[in-house]
Every structure is written in C-alpha cells, then in structure tokens.
Design an enzyme around this catalytic site. Sequence first.
Site, mmCIF file in Angstrom:
data_model
loop_
_atom_site.group_PDB
_atom_site.id
_atom_site.type_symbol
_atom_site.label_atom_id
_atom_site.label_comp_id
_atom_site.label_asym_id
_atom_site.label_seq_id
_atom_site.Cartn_x
_atom_site.Cartn_y
_atom_site.Cartn_z
ATOM 1 N N ASP A 1 0.859 -1.179 0.000
ATOM 2 C CA ASP A 1 0.000 0.000 0.000
ATOM 3 C C ASP A 1 0.892 1.224 0.000
ATOM 4 O O ASP A 1 2.002 1.169 -0.540
ATOM 5 C CB ASP A 1 -0.983 -0.055 1.172
ATOM 6 C CG ASP A 1 -2.276 0.698 0.849
ATOM 7 O OD1 ASP A 1 -2.205 1.709 0.142
ATOM 8 O OD2 ASP A 1 -3.353 0.281 1.310
ATOM 9 N N HIS B 1 10.376 0.092 -12.402
ATOM 10 C CA HIS B 1 10.443 -1.170 -13.134
ATOM 11 C C HIS B 1 9.293 -2.059 -12.688
ATOM 12 O O HIS B 1 9.076 -2.215 -11.488
ATOM 13 C CB HIS B 1 11.749 -1.914 -12.846
ATOM 14 C CG HIS B 1 12.953 -1.282 -13.440
ATOM 15 N ND1 HIS B 1 13.209 -1.275 -14.782
ATOM 16 C CD2 HIS B 1 13.975 -0.609 -12.865
ATOM 17 C CE1 HIS B 1 14.339 -0.634 -15.010
ATOM 18 N NE2 HIS B 1 14.831 -0.216 -13.854
#
Length: 323
Positions: free
Chosen positions: A216, A291
């Site tokens: 989160d 990425h």
Amino acid sequence: MPALSILALALAPLLVNGQLSGSVGPLTSAHSKAATKTCNILDYGAVADNTTDIGSPLSEAWDACSDGGLIYIPPGDYAMDTWVSLSGGKATAIILDGTIYRTGTDGGNMILVENSSDFELYSNSSSGAVQGFGYVYHREGDLDGPRILRLQDVSNFAVHDIILVDAPAFHFVMDDCSDGEVYNMAIRGGNSGGLDGIDVWGSNIWVHDVEVTNKDECVTVKSPANNILVESIYCNWSGGCAMGSLGADTDITDILYRNVYTWSSNQMYMIKSNGGSGTVKNTLLENFIGHGNAYSLDIDSYWSSMTAVDGDGVELSNITFKN
Ligand SMILES: *[C@@H]1O[C@H](CO)[C@@H](O)[C@H](O)[C@H]1NC(C)=O
Ligand SMILES: *[C@@H]1O[C@H](CO)[C@@H](O)[C@H](O)[C@H]1NC(C)=O
Ligand SMILES: *[C@@H]1O[C@H](CO)[C@@H](O)[C@H](O)[C@H]1NC(C)=O
Ligand SMILES: *[C@@H]1O[C@H](CO)[C@@H](O)[C@H](O)[C@H]1NC(C)=O
Ligand SMILES: *[C@@H]1O[C@H](CO)[C@@H](O)[C@H](O)[C@H]1NC(C)=O
C-alpha cells in the site's frame, strides 16, 4: 551553538531548491538531553527477557524524562503487551537500540507520541526495531490491528535509523506535525493493502532515505499539508507513493518528491480522490525511475476504493512532472 549553525548552513541550499520552509529536526542534541537526565527503562521495571511488558516501564521512563532528557531502551528483546501514549514532551529523545515484539492485541497505536516539541526517536546502533507480527491478523483476513508508530502534534522532531516490520495496520503516521525530519528507515510490511508505510500531513517535513516494502502507501502526503520534501525513496513491492485519499477542503501546497525508485508496485505515483473539494497546488514530482509497476502515474478523481465525498472535486493546479 556550533552544531546548530552547521545545521543551518547545511540546510541553506534546500531552502532554495527544495520545498521546505525552514530548518527541520530537534533543537537539542541527544547528548545534551542525556546530560540533563537519562531514564534507562531497565530502571523503571523493563526486562530484556522478551516476556515482561515494556509498556508501563516505557511510560514511566517517559514521565520522568519528558521535561528534558533521554529515554534509553538498551539492546535486547522486549515484549510489548500494552500500548503507550507519550505526551507533552519538551526536549526529549528516545534511543531504541533493542527490538520490541508485539504481544498485545489492542487496536490503536503501539507507540503514540503526542503534543511534544524538540523530540527525537532513533537507534544509536541502527539496529532498533519493532516487530508487529501483523501476519497473525492478516492470515485471518483482519487488517484492524494496531499501527506501530504515530506522531501527533509533534514539532521540531526527527525519527531515524529504526526498522519497522510487519505492522498489523499502518507502520508510521505523522499527524499534524511540523518542522520534522525522517530518514534512514527500513519498513518491511506484508503483501496487502491497508499496511501503509509512511503517511504524513502537516508542515515543513523532510522524509528521505527510506525503503518501504508493503502493498500500500509507500510515502504518502495527506491533507492538510504544506512544504513537504520527500526524496531518495525506494518503494519495493509497494502500492507506491501517493497523495490522498483527498476529501473535503483539501489544502495541499508546496510538495516536492524527487529521486524515487519504484519496483514491482501498483504505480510510481497516484493522486486519488472521489468528489471532495479544495486544492492541491505547487507540486513538483521529478526523477522517478520504475520497473515492473502496473502504472507509472495514476491521477484518479473517481477512485472507486473510496466512498464519494460531497463536493465538485479537488482542483489540481500547477503540478509539474519532470524526468
Ligand atoms: C551512541 O553510541 C556511541 C558509540 O557507542 C556513543 O559514544 C554515544 O555516546 C551514544 N550516544 C548517545 C546519545 O547515547
Ligand atoms: C521474542 O518473542 C517472539 C514471540 O513473542 C518470538 O517470535 C521471537 O523470536 C522472540 N525473540 C527472540 C530473540 O527470541
Ligand atoms: C501539551 O503539553 C504541554 C507541556 O509540554 C502541556 O502544558 C499542555 O497542557 C499539553 N496540551 C495538551 C492539549 O495536552
Ligand atoms: C522486495 O520485496 C520482495 C517481495 O516481498 C522481497 O522478496 C525482497 O526482499 C524485497 N527487497 C528488499 C531490498 O527489501
Ligand atoms: C508552481 O509551483 C512551483 C513549485 O513546484 C513554484 O516554485 C512556482 O512558484 C509555482 N508557480 C506559480 C505560478 O504559483
């Protein structure tokens, strides 16, 4: 005060380049606090046997040193069965060189520091940690356990060089704090929503050199907030950094995020609201590398994970995305 003038010199370029509005951090060094008075928790009933509750010894040591002094938690393993509300500190520091293991089951905040000024919490050996054992809740599908650390109405503060592991709920919240610095932190949470890394709102706060693994919020700014600088952050398998959720009367200005590396996360940055009112302005996000993220940038004004708030929406203005 040579130390302070060196600090002022070191901060001078930031006042030009960054979004801070003044100097940050404690006003007094931990050494001078220790010289005023040192309250070792072992003298207040704590035992590093990983069984005796650290809660009341820590509260008693705080009470004895909260008017100026250093609370010392030596290396060793401590059980935490009851939570602490450490209130009204003036020129106080806590050195956490041991590991605290959650054994209690209350909700709320394991460690709440409130209404304090000139405050520092850190590990002098870089090995201080809190183990929240969140998995015990999460395996039952329960995200309502305690947060590990909350600072509320704390000014001129620093939190650094401590490790927070597996919070039952959020790891670290700064609520209406000001003139603070948070750095050299590692946060290792579970792979689930609801386990925020760092949430911050308030004024003139610098968060840097932090690694968050969770699923989160990585380092997230909430409203109201102004002059927050977030830099050199590594979000690993995280939700990613964000702003929000934004609701009624949002008031966020002068926020700078830079040099944020995001790996296998939900997104590199999200601004989220659903209805609501007020503004987010004068914000710069620069030098983001990512990425394997689901999204790079996600601006969602109908964010379905939050209940719609009354209002025509939050206005975003003068937001710059660079590099
Ligand atoms: C931190 O640790 C160093 C090295 O052990 C020691 O010299 C110093 O006094 C400690 N600082 C405080 C404030 O206790
Ligand atoms: C401390 O106790 C917890 C259980 O509350 C256990 O998981 C942990 O391994 C213990 N730490 C040490 C160093 O034995
Ligand atoms: C805050 O702490 C100060 C002492 O530093 C105390 O005088 C004051 O009553 C406290 N205020 C609240 C709201 O707790
Ligand atoms: C990043 O997260 C993955 C998945 O939870 C974990 O295996 C890895 O150790 C983490 N990397 C770092 C540097 O914490
Ligand atoms: C836009 O925001 C930047 C900070 O990101 C600030 O330096 C600049 O003055 C703002 N521009 C206006 C027109 O307010």
